[in-house]
Write a protein that holds these residues in place. Structure first.
Motif, short mmCIF file in Angstrom:
data_model
loop_
_atom_site.label_atom_id
_atom_site.label_comp_id
_atom_site.label_asym_id
_atom_site.label_seq_id
_atom_site.Cartn_x
_atom_site.Cartn_y
_atom_site.Cartn_z
N UNK A 112 0.86 -1.20 0.00
CA UNK A 112 0.00 0.00 0.00
C UNK A 112 0.89 1.25 0.00
N UNK A 113 1.93 1.21 0.81
CA UNK A 113 2.89 2.31 0.86
C UNK A 113 3.54 2.48 -0.53
N UNK A 114 3.92 1.33 -1.08
CA UNK A 114 4.54 1.33 -2.41
C UNK A 114 3.58 1.93 -3.44
N UNK A 115 2.31 1.59 -3.34
CA UNK A 115 1.30 2.10 -4.27
C UNK A 115 1.24 3.63 -4.19
N UNK A 116 1.26 4.15 -2.96
CA UNK A 116 1.19 5.61 -2.79
C UNK A 116 2.39 6.29 -3.45
N UNK A 145 -7.73 5.59 7.63
CA UNK A 145 -7.15 4.42 8.30
C UNK A 145 -8.15 3.86 9.31
N UNK A 146 -8.61 2.65 9.06
CA UNK A 146 -9.63 2.03 9.91
C UNK A 146 -9.01 1.33 11.12
N UNK A 147 -9.47 1.72 12.30
CA UNK A 147 -8.98 1.13 13.55
C UNK A 147 -10.05 0.18 14.08
N UNK A 148 -9.62 -1.02 14.48
CA UNK A 148 -10.56 -2.00 15.04
C UNK A 148 -11.11 -1.48 16.37
N UNK A 149 -12.41 -1.62 16.61
CA UNK A 149 -12.99 -1.02 17.83
C UNK A 149 -12.73 -1.87 19.07
N UNK A 150 -11.46 -1.98 19.49
CA UNK A 150 -11.16 -2.83 20.65
C UNK A 150 -11.42 -2.11 21.98
N UNK A 151 -11.70 -0.82 21.90
CA UNK A 151 -12.06 -0.07 23.10
C UNK A 151 -10.87 0.36 23.95
N UNK A 152 -9.66 -0.07 23.61
CA UNK A 152 -8.50 0.31 24.43
C UNK A 152 -7.70 1.43 23.76
N UNK A 153 -6.83 1.03 22.84
CA UNK A 153 -6.00 2.04 22.19
C UNK A 153 -5.45 1.49 20.88
N UNK A 154 -4.56 2.25 20.23
CA UNK A 154 -3.96 1.78 18.97
C UNK A 154 -2.99 0.65 19.26
N UNK A 155 -2.92 -0.31 18.34
CA UNK A 155 -1.99 -1.42 18.50
C UNK A 155 -0.66 -1.04 17.86
N UNK A 156 0.43 -1.73 18.25
CA UNK A 156 1.74 -1.41 17.65
C UNK A 156 1.70 -1.43 16.13
N UNK A 157 0.95 -2.38 15.54
CA UNK A 157 0.87 -2.46 14.08
C UNK A 157 0.21 -1.19 13.50
N UNK A 158 -0.88 -0.73 14.15
CA UNK A 158 -1.55 0.50 13.71
C UNK A 158 -0.55 1.66 13.73
N UNK A 159 0.21 1.74 14.81
CA UNK A 159 1.15 2.87 14.97
C UNK A 159 2.19 2.85 13.84
N UNK A 160 2.71 1.64 13.59
CA UNK A 160 3.74 1.48 12.57
C UNK A 160 3.21 1.91 11.19
N UNK A 161 2.02 1.41 10.84
CA UNK A 161 1.47 1.71 9.52
C UNK A 161 1.09 3.18 9.41
N UNK A 162 0.44 3.70 10.46
CA UNK A 162 -0.01 5.09 10.42
C UNK A 162 1.17 6.06 10.29
N UNK A 163 2.27 5.72 10.94
CA UNK A 163 3.46 6.58 10.83
C UNK A 163 3.92 6.67 9.39
N UNK A 164 3.95 5.52 8.73
CA UNK A 164 4.41 5.48 7.33
C UNK A 164 3.43 6.23 6.42
N UNK A 165 2.13 6.04 6.67
CA UNK A 165 1.13 6.68 5.82
C UNK A 165 1.15 8.20 5.99
#
Ligand SMILES: Nc1nc2c(ncn2[C@@H]2O[C@H](COP(=O)(O)OP(=O)(O)OP(=O)(O)O)[C@@H](O)[C@H]2O)c(=O)[nH]1
Ligand SMILES: [Mg+2]
Length: 383
Positions: A112-116, A145-165
């Motif tokens: 996805x990053x590559x596509x951008x 960027x869609x975040x899963x509704x886990x009710x807690x917070x962002x996961x490490x994977x979300x953080x990693x991807x969101x930083x790149x995006x």
């Protein structure tokens, strides 16, 4: 796939500043929205919902409906024409395959990053040509960027991807399936997400709020206050007190897509295709594309082709090695865990035995005490 979208009640294209009007009507602006996030979080449903609210072409709608229940396996582009009065905008919505945090598709966000980057690259290559008419422009103006509704917070994977995006595109965080959280949990979840975004220095889109028109300023403020936008996706018609609405039916009632007390779908749609479309297009050109261009100019000779990570054998080899090392590590951790579990079980057995022995001792002492009581009673009675 292409369709004509007639926007609901007076869309903002006609309200763009004069200069922009001219560009829009002369060339017809291109505008591209992308969705991405973990697998099964509701991206495709959201795109369908966005298209359902306003589309006139039943064929396009039917096609999107068919995709709804399928897992998205490749980048899928739906094209449409946004029309208002004499202005038209060529809209493309890009749906992407979900990624996950299990070993096999943990890294599947990299394409996805590559596509951008590829879209910036293609535009730059065309711009460098002497004849620049008919440039094909698929640069992405906004990425949800869609975040899963886990009710807690962002996961490490979300953080990693969101930083790149965030460094490549106007990034807007979205909480999926808002109907699965209570209003209190949702409010807390939103705060936690914003805290992490801030602490991790993730770049997210922030729109200009001030306007000469007070009402516009107020609306802008309300929009930005809703970030990260909580959405409910559905193309199903359900009935609420005689009204037919898009929503999800539950035994306790209906979660409505367009009800602002239920979720922020309407605000997000407003931002995307009305109030901030112009700003999203402009900031992509002025910030993100310009950043890309500058970095490439500094690191490459004129005309030199970009080396794609996926075509570079060295990178592939390195990636393979890393993946193997990772799998090995997981195996080691698993066996360590099994040993630890076995130790725990034997420790538990030992403690259980100790406990049994102590119980038996207590029982014996109780019997002895009972006998002593009886003897004392008999002695007393004799006297
Ligand atoms: N409760 C609830 N369920 C939803 C919502 N949106 C989607 N779903 C459900 O979630 C499941 C996955 O939805 P999709 O739209 O296919 O998810 P996706 O993110 O496109 O999935 P991938 O393409 O596999 O990454 C489906 O069963 C949807 O009906 C929502 O707002 N609320
Ligand atoms: Mg999908």
């Amino acid at each position: 796939m292409s369709a004509t979208v007639v926007l609901p009640d007076g869309v903002g294209i006609a309200h763009l500043p004069n200069q922009r009007h001219k560009i829009v009507s002369k060339r017809g602006a291109r505008y591209t929205i992308m969705v991405c996030g973990e697998s099964g979080v509701g991206k495709t449903t959201f795109v369908n919902t966005l298209f359902t609210s306003g589309i006139k072409d039943p064929k396009a709608l039917h096609l999107r409906h068919k995709k709804q229940t399928e897992k998205t396996v490749e980048i899928d582009i739906t094209k449409a024409e946004l029309e208002e009065k004499n202005f038209s905008v060529k809209l493309a919505v890009i749906d992407t395959p979900g990624f996950g945090d299990y070993v096999n598709n943990r890294d599947s966000w990299l394409p996805i990053i590559e596509f951008l980057d590829d879209q910036h690259e293609a535009y730059m290559a065309q711009e460098q040509q002497p004849r620049r008419g008919g440039i094909i422009d698929m640069r992405v103006h906004v990425c949800l960027y869609f975040v899963r509704p886990n009710g807690h917070t962002l996961k490490p994977l979300d953080i990693e991807v969101m930083k790149q995006l965030g460094t490549r595109v106007n990034l807007i965080p979205v909480i999926a399936k808002a109907d699965t959280l209570t209003p209190q949990d949702l409010a807390k979840f939103k705060r936690n997400i914003l805290d992490v975004i801030h602490a991790q220095g993730i770049q997210v889109y922030s729109c200009p709020i001030e306007s000469e028109d007070e009402d516009v300023t107020k609306t802008n403020q309300q929009i930005m206050d809703s970030m990260p936008f909580a959405v409910i996706g559905s193309t199903q018609d359900v009935s609420v007190n005689g009204r037919t609405v898009k929503g999800r039916q539950y035994s306790w009632g209906v979660a409505e897509v367009e009800n602002e007390d239920h979720c922020d779908f309407k605000k997000l749609r407003n931002l995307l295709i009305r109030s901030h479309m112009h700003d999203l297009i402009d900031t992509t050109e002025e910030n993100h594309y310009e950043n890309y261009r500058q970095v490439q100019m500094e690191t490459r000779k004129f005309g030199e082709k970009k080396v794609k990570k996926y075509e570079n054998p060295k990178f592939k080899e390195k990636e393979e090695k890393l993946r193997m090392a990772f799998t090995e590590q997981v195996k080691k951790e698993e066996s360590r865990f099994r040993q630890w579990e076995a130790q725990l079980v034997s420790e538990r057995d030992r403690l259980n035995k100790d406990l049994e022995a102590q119980h038996a001792q207590i029982k014996a002492m109780e019997t002895e005490l009972e006998q002593l009581h009886q003897m004392a009673y008999r002695g007393g009675a004799r006297r």
